[in-house]
Design a protein around this motif. Structure first.
Motif, PDB file in Angstrom:
ATOM      1  N   ASP A 253       1.129  -1.122   0.098  1.00 14.78           N
ATOM      2  CA  ASP A 253      -0.024   0.070  -0.205  1.00 14.78           C
ATOM      3  C   ASP A 253       0.724   1.295  -0.018  1.00 14.78           C
ATOM      4  O   ASP A 253       2.007   1.207   0.470  1.00 14.78           O
ATOM      5  N   HIS A 255       0.299   5.747   0.289  1.00 13.50           N
ATOM      6  CA  HIS A 255      -0.419   6.997   0.518  1.00 13.50           C
ATOM      7  C   HIS A 255       0.692   8.139   0.346  1.00 13.50           C
ATOM      8  O   HIS A 255       1.810   7.834   0.710  1.00 13.50           O
ATOM      9  N   HIS A 287      -3.162  -1.166   6.106  1.00 13.35           N
ATOM     10  CA  HIS A 287      -3.661  -1.482   4.690  1.00 13.35           C
ATOM     11  C   HIS A 287      -2.934  -2.793   4.368  1.00 13.35           C
ATOM     12  O   HIS A 287      -3.568  -3.786   3.698  1.00 13.35           O
TER      13      HIS A 287
HETATM   14 MG    MG Z   1      -4.362   2.169   1.319  1.00 14.94          MG
END
Ligand code: MG
Length: 403
Positions: A253, A255, A287
């Motif tokens: 993941d 961000h 995540h």
């Molecule tokens: Mg995420």
């Protein structure tokens, strides 16, 4: 021979011998009725007799006093009782086998069919061994499963002193199922019964004494015989190991940074010069761990379970997502063994928060902290994380699932 089930091409039957009164393992219960894997030794043997659908008839030879217990084991084995003919054994193993063969003959089983004579005390028959047995008997008329002797052998005198070491190269350990042309083994048994000989310890010895050569094929270490308490413990371990399979799942993941004064990493609020942009609290480590868990059960990904379009998840704490993945793994019968994650960023530093992250993830997953890996690395200023444009995280999960 065609591939597929052997029973389409030849007649294959089994005589399963469970008539022993052996109570060497303690108590009053013959060893074939001792508990094993939630049923009995006999039920475990029965459940594998029809493996692959090759065997089309089974004669179960039991002591007359054990008919009721034998019926229980047939039910526990979850096999079609119509495929099992229960018959009474005799005074010796040789007698019991002969009576089993006669019971099989009474069903009209043809002399050119193949019969496997097998001991219920060896419950873990594999399809490969069963097929090797049947093919060897088709080709040679009589064949035995053997294993090489691994240990050095010693011949001792009556005082227990070493006499010599027999050459183990030509020696083999003999197992069951032993495999025969039905007519051949039945005639040999009839002959020796008529002659009043009942001293044969196995059927190959009897067929060999009748003048027929006996071939051999590879047995299996898993076909070990349950004789002593230690064998029963080994059998339970064997079933335990066979009953679960290990799965691993992977998650990744990213961000991007945006204006703000803290980030969420591993469920922990960490003061920082920027925040992470996302629909939820934008915690890349949780995540990635959520996706890793979903991966172990093939159940999609976090975006599928928690669509960013759903206003319910706006600003949501990512521990909710992790908790849902844990719930789904548990619902599938899985047990999480460990989670291991790596955070990739130049800053903030993860190390000072590792224990807090482990504690939070332990709370959500039920894992002990030693099963929760939290690691961090920079990218040596390379790429988007190196340019401090965002934070990435990777995770793997391992899950034990019933097979
Ligand atoms: Mg995420």
């Amino acid at each position: 021979m065609k591939r597929g089930r052997m029973s389409e091409d030849i007649n294959l039957a089994m005589v399963l011998v469970a008539a022993g009164r052996g109570t060497r393992l303690g108590g009053d219960i013959p060893k074939q009725f001792l508990p094993l894997g939630g049923s009995t030794v006999l039920a475990q043997a029965l459940s594998r007799a029809f493996i692959g659908g090759h065997c089309n008839r089974l004669v179960l030879v039991c002591h007359p006093d054990d008919a009721e217990q034998a019926g229980d084991s047939i039910r526990q084995a979850r096999i079609d009782p119509a495929g099992v003919l229960l018959t009474s054994g005799g005074a010796s193993r040789q007698d019991s086998v002969r009576l089993g063969l006669e019971a099989l003959a009474a069903t009209g089983f043809p002399d050119d069919g193949i019969v496997l004579i097998h001991d219920a005390a060896r419950p873990f028959l594999e399809e490969a061994v069963l097929l090797r047995a049947a093919f060897a008997a088709l080709r040679h008329g009589a064949a035995i499963p053997v294993l090489p002797v691994a240990d050095t052998l010693a011949r001792l005198d009556t005082a227990g002193q070493l006499l010599d070491n027999p050459d183990r190269e030509s020696l083999r350990v003999v197992q069951t199922p032993q495999a025969f042309r039905f007519g051949l083994v039945r005639q040999a048994h009839r002959r020796f019964a008529a002659e009043g000989r009942s001293d044969f310890t196995d059927d190959a010895g009897l067929v060999w004494a009748a003048g027929h050569p006996v071939a051999s094929f590879a047995g299996s270490a898993d076909l070990f015989k349950i004789t002593h308490a230690a064998d029963l413990a080994r059998a339970e371990r064997f079933l335990g190991a066979a009953a679960v399979e290990m799965r691993c799942g992977f998650g990744y993941d990213v961000h991007a940074f945006t204006d703000g004064d803290h980030v969420m990493l591993g469920g922990v609020r960490i003061p920082h010069s920027h925040a992470l942009l996302g629909h939820s609290d934008a915690d890349p480590l949780l995540h990635a761990m959520t996706d890793a868990l979903l991966g172990t059960i093939g159940d999609g990904d976090i975006g599928q379970h928690f669509p960013p379009s759903d206003p319910r998840w706006k600003g949501a704490a990512s521990r909710i997502f992790l908790a849902e993945a844990v719930r789904l793994v548990h619902a599938a019968g899985g047990r999480i063994v460990n989670l291991d994650g790596t955070v990739i960023c130049e800053a903030p530093k993860v190390g000072p928060h590792r224990v807090a992250m482990q504690a939070l993830i332990a709370e959500v997953t039920g894992l002990t902290p030693d099963r929760i890996g939290i690691k961090a690395t920079t990218s040596e200023r390379l790429g988007f994380t190196g340019r401090r444009e965002g934070i990435a995280a990777m995770a793997v999960a391992s899950v034990a699932l019933p097979r």
